[in-house]
Design a protein around this motif. Structure first.
Motif, PDB file in Angstrom:
ATOM      1  N   ASN A   1       0.902  -1.462   0.040  1.00 33.02           N
ATOM      2  CA  ASN A   1       0.292  -0.266  -0.190  1.00 33.02           C
ATOM      3  C   ASN A   1       0.611   0.929   0.203  1.00 33.02           C
ATOM      4  O   ASN A   1       0.671   1.999  -0.490  1.00 33.02           O
ATOM      5  CB  ASN A   1      -0.960   0.132   0.900  1.00 33.02           C
ATOM      6  CG  ASN A   1      -2.150  -0.568   1.265  1.00 33.02           C
ATOM      7  OD1 ASN A   1      -2.510  -1.175  -0.279  1.00 33.02           O
ATOM      8  ND2 ASN A   1      -2.510  -1.007   1.981  1.00 33.02           N
TER       9      ASN A   1
ATOM     10  N   ASN B   1      -6.447   0.117  -9.013  1.00 33.54           N
ATOM     11  CA  ASN B   1      -5.789   1.434  -8.629  1.00 33.54           C
ATOM     12  C   ASN B   1      -4.863   2.476  -9.927  1.00 33.54           C
ATOM     13  O   ASN B   1      -4.889   3.165 -10.435  1.00 33.54           O
ATOM     14  CB  ASN B   1      -4.351   1.311  -7.274  1.00 33.54           C
ATOM     15  CG  ASN B   1      -4.119   2.891  -7.620  1.00 33.54           C
ATOM     16  OD1 ASN B   1      -4.730   3.848  -6.900  1.00 33.54           O
ATOM     17  ND2 ASN B   1      -3.141   3.037  -6.884  1.00 33.54           N
TER      18      ASN B   1
ATOM     19  N   GLN C   1      -1.037   4.492  -1.253  1.00 36.24           N
ATOM     20  CA  GLN C   1      -2.486   4.437  -0.852  1.00 36.24           C
ATOM     21  C   GLN C   1      -2.100   4.575   0.850  1.00 36.24           C
ATOM     22  O   GLN C   1      -1.225   4.569   1.757  1.00 36.24           O
ATOM     23  CB  GLN C   1      -2.940   3.245  -0.703  1.00 36.24           C
ATOM     24  CG  GLN C   1      -3.046   2.456  -2.364  1.00 36.24           C
ATOM     25  CD  GLN C   1      -4.505   1.689  -2.839  1.00 36.24           C
ATOM     26  OE1 GLN C   1      -3.879   0.858  -2.104  1.00 36.24           O
ATOM     27  NE2 GLN C   1      -4.157   1.264  -3.787  1.00 36.24           N
TER      28      GLN C   1
END
Length: 65
Positions: free
Chosen positions: A21, A36, A26
């Motif tokens: 992530n 994404n 993110q």
């Protein structure tokens, strides 16, 4: 020994999840497998913008009453 091995495996899995992530930019606890792509981000922002407009219109209606 089993507890140590279990802790290492769980730590590696959590680190992999959070590291993926962070690499994608993110939040740490989000789903690393979510879409994404540009299209996915535009769809999410469109949904968020629609909700914001709806909330703003409701606030204006309440203020005018």
């Amino acid at each position: 020994m089993k507890k140590l091995l279990f802790g290492i495996v769980i730590g590696m899995l959590a680190g992999l999840w959070m590291g993926a992530n962070l690499g994608k930019g993110q939040a740490i606890w989000e789903n690393p497998f979510q879409d994404n792509s540009l299209q996915g981000r535009l769809e999410r922002s469109q949904r968020d913008l629609g909700e914001a407009f709806k909330d703003g219109a409701d606030a204006i209606r309440d203020a005018v009453k």
